[in-house]
Scaffold this motif. Structure first.
Motif, PDB file in Angstrom:
ATOM      1  N   GLU A   1     -88.790 -23.110 -51.567  1.00  0.00           N
ATOM      2  CA  GLU A   1     -88.099 -21.839 -51.729  1.00  0.00           C
ATOM      3  C   GLU A   1     -86.764 -22.020 -52.454  1.00  0.00           C
ATOM      4  O   GLU A   1     -86.381 -21.205 -53.295  1.00  0.00           O
ATOM      5  CB  GLU A   1     -87.871 -21.178 -50.364  1.00  0.00           C
ATOM      6  CG  GLU A   1     -89.118 -20.603 -49.739  1.00  0.00           C
ATOM      7  CD  GLU A   1     -89.789 -19.571 -50.635  1.00  0.00           C
ATOM      8  OE1 GLU A   1     -89.072 -18.667 -51.132  1.00  0.00           O
ATOM      9  OE2 GLU A   1     -91.005 -19.676 -50.861  1.00  0.00           O
ATOM     10  N   VAL A   2     -86.053 -23.104 -52.118  1.00  0.00           N
ATOM     11  CA  VAL A   2     -84.783 -23.371 -52.792  1.00  0.00           C
ATOM     12  C   VAL A   2     -85.006 -23.648 -54.271  1.00  0.00           C
ATOM     13  O   VAL A   2     -84.268 -23.160 -55.139  1.00  0.00           O
ATOM     14  CB  VAL A   2     -84.059 -24.558 -52.130  1.00  0.00           C
ATOM     15  CG1 VAL A   2     -82.840 -24.972 -52.963  1.00  0.00           C
ATOM     16  CG2 VAL A   2     -83.626 -24.207 -50.717  1.00  0.00           C
ATOM     17  N   LEU A   3     -86.064 -24.417 -54.581  1.00  0.00           N
ATOM     18  CA  LEU A   3     -86.343 -24.770 -55.973  1.00  0.00           C
ATOM     19  C   LEU A   3     -86.629 -23.545 -56.833  1.00  0.00           C
ATOM     20  O   LEU A   3     -86.423 -23.570 -58.053  1.00  0.00           O
ATOM     21  CB  LEU A   3     -87.518 -25.746 -56.050  1.00  0.00           C
ATOM     22  CG  LEU A   3     -87.242 -27.169 -55.548  1.00  0.00           C
ATOM     23  CD1 LEU A   3     -88.519 -27.984 -55.531  1.00  0.00           C
ATOM     24  CD2 LEU A   3     -86.182 -27.853 -56.411  1.00  0.00           C
ATOM     25  N   LYS A   4     -87.096 -22.482 -56.205  1.00  0.00           N
ATOM     26  CA  LYS A   4     -87.387 -21.256 -56.958  1.00  0.00           C
ATOM     27  C   LYS A   4     -86.118 -20.629 -57.537  1.00  0.00           C
ATOM     28  O   LYS A   4     -86.191 -19.787 -58.427  1.00  0.00           O
ATOM     29  CB  LYS A   4     -88.105 -20.250 -56.071  1.00  0.00           C
ATOM     30  CG  LYS A   4     -89.527 -20.667 -55.706  1.00  0.00           C
ATOM     31  CD  LYS A   4     -90.200 -19.636 -54.804  1.00  0.00           C
ATOM     32  CE  LYS A   4     -91.623 -20.075 -54.439  1.00  0.00           C
ATOM     33  NZ  LYS A   4     -92.284 -19.079 -53.541  1.00  0.00           N
ATOM     34  N   HIS A   5     -84.956 -21.046 -57.015  1.00  0.00           N
ATOM     35  CA  HIS A   5     -83.680 -20.503 -57.500  1.00  0.00           C
ATOM     36  C   HIS A   5     -82.946 -21.498 -58.393  1.00  0.00           C
ATOM     37  O   HIS A   5     -81.759 -21.317 -58.674  1.00  0.00           O
ATOM     38  CB  HIS A   5     -82.804 -20.115 -56.314  1.00  0.00           C
ATOM     39  CG  HIS A   5     -83.432 -19.089 -55.414  1.00  0.00           C
ATOM     40  ND1 HIS A   5     -83.509 -17.753 -55.751  1.00  0.00           N
ATOM     41  CD2 HIS A   5     -84.049 -19.217 -54.208  1.00  0.00           C
ATOM     42  CE1 HIS A   5     -84.134 -17.086 -54.790  1.00  0.00           C
ATOM     43  NE2 HIS A   5     -84.463 -17.944 -53.837  1.00  0.00           N
TER      44      HIS A   5
ATOM     45  N   ILE B   1     -95.115 -28.277 -57.770  1.00  0.00           N
ATOM     46  CA  ILE B   1     -93.816 -27.943 -57.180  1.00  0.00           C
ATOM     47  C   ILE B   1     -93.633 -28.617 -55.820  1.00  0.00           C
ATOM     48  O   ILE B   1     -92.533 -29.063 -55.472  1.00  0.00           O
ATOM     49  CB  ILE B   1     -93.627 -26.412 -57.085  1.00  0.00           C
ATOM     50  CG1 ILE B   1     -92.158 -26.107 -56.696  1.00  0.00           C
ATOM     51  CG2 ILE B   1     -94.600 -25.784 -56.105  1.00  0.00           C
ATOM     52  CD1 ILE B   1     -91.798 -24.647 -56.822  1.00  0.00           C
ATOM     53  N   GLN B   2     -94.719 -28.728 -55.033  1.00  0.00           N
ATOM     54  CA  GLN B   2     -94.582 -29.387 -53.731  1.00  0.00           C
ATOM     55  C   GLN B   2     -94.339 -30.881 -53.906  1.00  0.00           C
ATOM     56  O   GLN B   2     -93.558 -31.485 -53.168  1.00  0.00           O
ATOM     57  CB  GLN B   2     -95.837 -29.146 -52.892  1.00  0.00           C
ATOM     58  CG  GLN B   2     -95.936 -27.725 -52.373  1.00  0.00           C
ATOM     59  CD  GLN B   2     -96.770 -27.622 -51.119  1.00  0.00           C
ATOM     60  OE1 GLN B   2     -97.263 -28.623 -50.595  1.00  0.00           O
ATOM     61  NE2 GLN B   2     -96.921 -26.401 -50.605  1.00  0.00           N
ATOM     62  N   GLU B   3     -94.996 -31.451 -54.921  1.00  0.00           N
ATOM     63  CA  GLU B   3     -94.772 -32.873 -55.195  1.00  0.00           C
ATOM     64  C   GLU B   3     -93.317 -33.115 -55.595  1.00  0.00           C
ATOM     65  O   GLU B   3     -92.697 -34.097 -55.165  1.00  0.00           O
ATOM     66  CB  GLU B   3     -95.716 -33.321 -56.316  1.00  0.00           C
ATOM     67  CG  GLU B   3     -95.640 -34.805 -56.625  1.00  0.00           C
ATOM     68  CD  GLU B   3     -96.569 -35.202 -57.761  1.00  0.00           C
ATOM     69  OE1 GLU B   3     -96.476 -36.360 -58.210  1.00  0.00           O
ATOM     70  OE2 GLU B   3     -97.374 -34.347 -58.212  1.00  0.00           O
TER      71      GLU B   3
ATOM     72  N   LYS C   1     -77.601 -23.693 -49.824  1.00  0.00           N
ATOM     73  CA  LYS C   1     -76.975 -22.602 -49.081  1.00  0.00           C
ATOM     74  C   LYS C   1     -75.469 -22.769 -49.174  1.00  0.00           C
ATOM     75  O   LYS C   1     -74.948 -23.889 -49.130  1.00  0.00           O
ATOM     76  CB  LYS C   1     -77.433 -22.636 -47.615  1.00  0.00           C
ATOM     77  CG  LYS C   1     -76.888 -21.504 -46.765  1.00  0.00           C
ATOM     78  CD  LYS C   1     -77.392 -21.621 -45.328  1.00  0.00           C
ATOM     79  CE  LYS C   1     -76.809 -20.527 -44.434  1.00  0.00           C
ATOM     80  NZ  LYS C   1     -77.242 -20.671 -43.028  1.00  0.00           N
ATOM     81  N   GLY C   2     -74.760 -21.649 -49.279  1.00  0.00           N
ATOM     82  CA  GLY C   2     -73.309 -21.699 -49.335  1.00  0.00           C
ATOM     83  C   GLY C   2     -72.794 -22.061 -50.728  1.00  0.00           C
ATOM     84  O   GLY C   2     -73.515 -22.005 -51.722  1.00  0.00           O
ATOM     85  N   GLN C   3     -71.529 -22.466 -50.772  1.00  0.00           N
ATOM     86  CA  GLN C   3     -70.878 -22.825 -52.030  1.00  0.00           C
ATOM     87  C   GLN C   3     -70.017 -24.062 -51.810  1.00  0.00           C
ATOM     88  O   GLN C   3     -69.496 -24.285 -50.713  1.00  0.00           O
ATOM     89  CB  GLN C   3     -69.979 -21.675 -52.527  1.00  0.00           C
ATOM     90  CG  GLN C   3     -70.715 -20.376 -52.797  1.00  0.00           C
ATOM     91  CD  GLN C   3     -69.771 -19.253 -53.178  1.00  0.00           C
ATOM     92  OE1 GLN C   3     -68.563 -19.352 -52.972  1.00  0.00           O
ATOM     93  NE2 GLN C   3     -70.320 -18.185 -53.728  1.00  0.00           N
TER      94      GLN C   3
ATOM     95  N   GLU D   1     -75.425 -21.456 -55.044  1.00  0.00           N
ATOM     96  CA  GLU D   1     -76.817 -21.715 -54.658  1.00  0.00           C
ATOM     97  C   GLU D   1     -77.688 -21.875 -55.899  1.00  0.00           C
ATOM     98  O   GLU D   1     -77.647 -21.065 -56.815  1.00  0.00           O
ATOM     99  CB  GLU D   1     -77.339 -20.564 -53.789  1.00  0.00           C
ATOM    100  CG  GLU D   1     -76.666 -20.494 -52.425  1.00  0.00           C
ATOM    101  CD  GLU D   1     -77.230 -19.377 -51.561  1.00  0.00           C
ATOM    102  OE1 GLU D   1     -78.326 -18.880 -51.892  1.00  0.00           O
ATOM    103  OE2 GLU D   1     -76.584 -19.005 -50.567  1.00  0.00           O
ATOM    104  N   GLY D   2     -78.476 -22.950 -55.897  1.00  0.00           N
ATOM    105  CA  GLY D   2     -79.351 -23.249 -57.022  1.00  0.00           C
ATOM    106  C   GLY D   2     -78.738 -24.182 -58.044  1.00  0.00           C
ATOM    107  O   GLY D   2     -79.431 -24.665 -58.944  1.00  0.00           O
TER     108      GLY D   2
END
Length: 616
Positions: free
Chosen positions: A26-30, A42-44, A73-75, A100-101
């Protein structure tokens, strides 16, 4: 009695690794990685970032310089320290804030700032190398930490992704920044600091980067892929059509000036549809820098044509960079040079006669003004002290027929009968010159109000007279704007577009040879002092044979007496003088003025010509 044993199959709870893996995906999507990853890999890739690091706002975070981190999360704030009396002092906002990201590679961040302070000894050098990472904002901080061995194995297994991953995680960003002309004079040490402020952003094909009228927040550099700069609309006004090609000159001016605001790209790709693609941006092109310096909204839409990766600098971070590297002036000069250059290349007459040495003076002197919708730029009766050129947007010109000297403080009511709407001016057109050139009256003769968000270049009175005072083309145009419908043929012929428009009309009346002779003979008289005797004689004979003999290909209607005098002058032995065609010129001018000009002023071509100049 037998007992029945009921067996309930409990669903297996996900393991901690599976929970971490799902969260990491989910984080990688950002992140910019996501645009290049597939559902199959993506899971690999996520397995390379299963280690985590938690922290709190205001707390210093110790990072491993050999690892890569993703802000989940956060800055976090990245800053450096500089020596002051051999004490470490944090320079707040010295580098940037990671959100984030964003990706953090501390090793390369350190390398980016390693040289920023000329260290004279190892102690000071060590101080200057420190990168301080601190939790920021209100939320708890969560960082994903790369297992570098796993990441290297992933790259080996997916060589098609190696370039993208290595670009995002290890590229020397300063090499990319040097593609921007306004950064090429920045010291390498300071350029490395700016590099640490940059972030990567990836967009899928057909995705909007920003919309027209959005608030300008970032500078973009294209690393890969293609993006298109798109104009939302073309001004729906009558266009100037005095050129032989019949192109939509007004539209070209509008989109070219919009392009000069948003990007440095010179390529033009006009597509006639509800949206106009005015430029394509590829690797190495940059856009959006105007918004870093000037408080203006986006003047165009940018959308990816194919999957694209950008290097971006946020406006807030760039302002922090300017504290240690004041370069607003150089960036402002680049932007203004691009605007002035674009204006001059569009064939706008009043700029075409400016000597080349004056262009740098003009660039240095213009001011960029961003005005909101319905903003009164000046009112009728105000003292004129500036000249304006429209780069983006449009303005409405009105006059108050009952205007009195004491009414200049009152805004005109557009619904009252005393207000007369003169028309609308669009990009490439200008206003405000009449009060500067009219020596008897320097008061504004009309009220000018922005009809939408607009960007204007302004020039003050002193510079205006310095630059345009000796420019015959500009003075001819200003004279036309003062005279309006009272303009005579002599005023039209002084102006290049006026000559072209009048010639177009004469051709329709099968009389184009008259103005062609007038232009050729007038040029001969002006250029005569620079011609040798042989050149002058050859030029005069060519004009005579083309227009003035009985069997000339383009014979003009001259009285027999003038033709005999010309024949004698051309073929006789005499000292050549520039007035050889004066009598014929006077005759042809009278003929055009009496026979053609009256009909020309009533023609659509004349209206188009004046409308194109913004003479309302």
């Amino acid at each position: 009695m037998g007992s029945a044993i009921s067996v309930q199959c409990a669903r297996k709870s996900p393991s901690r690794t599976e929970i971490l893996l799902a969260r990491t995906v989910e984080v990688l999507k950002h992140t910019p990685f996501h645009q290049y990853l597939t559902s199959d890999n993506i899971q690999e890739f996520a397995r390379c970032f299963l280690d985590t690091l938690n922290s709190s706002p205001g707390k210093k975070i110790d990072l491993d310089s050999q690892r890569i981190y993703i802000v989940a999360k956060g800055q976090v704030d990245l800053s450096t320290a500089y020596p002051e009396a051999l004490t470490k002092v944090e320079a707040a906002g010295y580098l940037c804030r990671k959100r984030e990201g964003d990706i953090i590679c501390l090793k390369h961040t350190k390398e980016n700032v390693r040289m920023k302070i000329p260290a004279k000894n190892k102690q000071i050098k060590d101080l200057s190398e420190d990168i301080i990472v601190t939790g920021s904002g209100d939320a708890e901080i969560l960082l994903l930490c790369a297992d570098m061995m796993e990441l290297n194995n992933f790259i080996k297994a997916h060589p098609d992704l190696s370039t993208v991953i290595e670009t995002i995680t290890t590229a020397q960003i300063e090499d990319k920044l040097l593609l921007m002309p306004f950064l090429q004079q920045v010291m390498p040490s300071k350029l490395r600091v700016l590099a640490a402020m940059c972030r990567y952003e990836a967009f899928d094909s057909g995705q909007t980067v920003f919309e027209e009228d959005d608030q300008a927040e970032k500078l973009y550099l294209v690393l890969s892929g293609v993006a298109q700069v798109i104009a939302k609309e073309i001004p729906a006004t009558r266009v100037l059509q005095v050129m032989a090609s019949k192109r939509n000159l007004f539209s070209e001016q509008s989109v070219a000036l919009q392009r000069s605001l948003e990007c440095s790209c010179q390529k033009q790709t006009l597509e006639q549809s509800t949206e106009i693609v005015i430029a394509e941006l590829k690797s190495g092109d940059y856009f959006g820098e105007t918004g870093l310096i000037f408080n203006i909204d986006r003047t165009c839409k940018v959308r990816t044509y194919e999957k694209a990766l950008f290097l971006t600098v946020h406006k807030v971070d760039f302002k922090n960079f300017l504290k240690i590297c004041p370069m607003e002036k150089s960036l402002e000069v680049v932007i203004k040079e691009r605007m002035v250059s674009k204006l001059s290349s569009l064939g706008i007459p009043f700029l075409s006669g400016i000597p080349q040495e004056m262009y740098s003076r003009l660039t240095d002197s213009v001011t960029i003004n961003a005005v909101p919708r319905d903003h009164v730029i000046f009112r009728q009766g105000d003292i004129g002290d500036k000249f304006y050129i429209i780069v983006h947007g449009s303005v409405q010109v009105t006059t108050n027929t009952e205007h009195e000297e004491n009414d200049s403080e009152n805004e005109l009511d557009p619904e009252t009968k005393s207000t007369c709407r003169l028309g609308t001016l669009n990009p490439g057109q200008y206003f405000g010159e009449m009060a500067l050139v009219n020596g008897d009256n320097n008061l504004r003769s009309a009220t000018v109000t922005s009809s939408k968000k607009s960007i204007l270049l302004s020039i003050d009175k002193e510079i205006f007279h310095t630059i345009f005072g000796s420019n015959s083309e500009a003075l001819a145009e200003f004279e036309l704007r003062v005279l309006k419908s009272r303009a005579q043929l002599c005023h039209i012929l002084k102006h290049s577009l006026g000559r072209a428009s009048f010639r177009d009309f004469l051709e329709k009346e099968h009389a184009g040879e008259n103005i062609d002779f007038w232009v050729a003979a007038t040029n001969f008289a002006h250029e005569f002092p620079q011609l040798s005797d042989e050149q002058g004689q050859a030029r005069a004979k060519q004009i005579y044979l083309t227009f003035c003999t009985e069997y000339a290909d383009r014979q003009v209607n001259l009285p027999h007496k003038i033709m005999l005098e010309l024949d004698s002058l051309i073929h006789g032995e005499r000292d050549w003088k520039p007035d050889v065609f004066n009598a014929a010129l006077s005759e042809i001018y009278k003929l055009m003025e009496k026979d053609n000009f009256r009909r020309y002023k009533a023609s659509q071509g004349f209206k188009d010509y004046f409308g194109g100049l913004g003479i309302l």
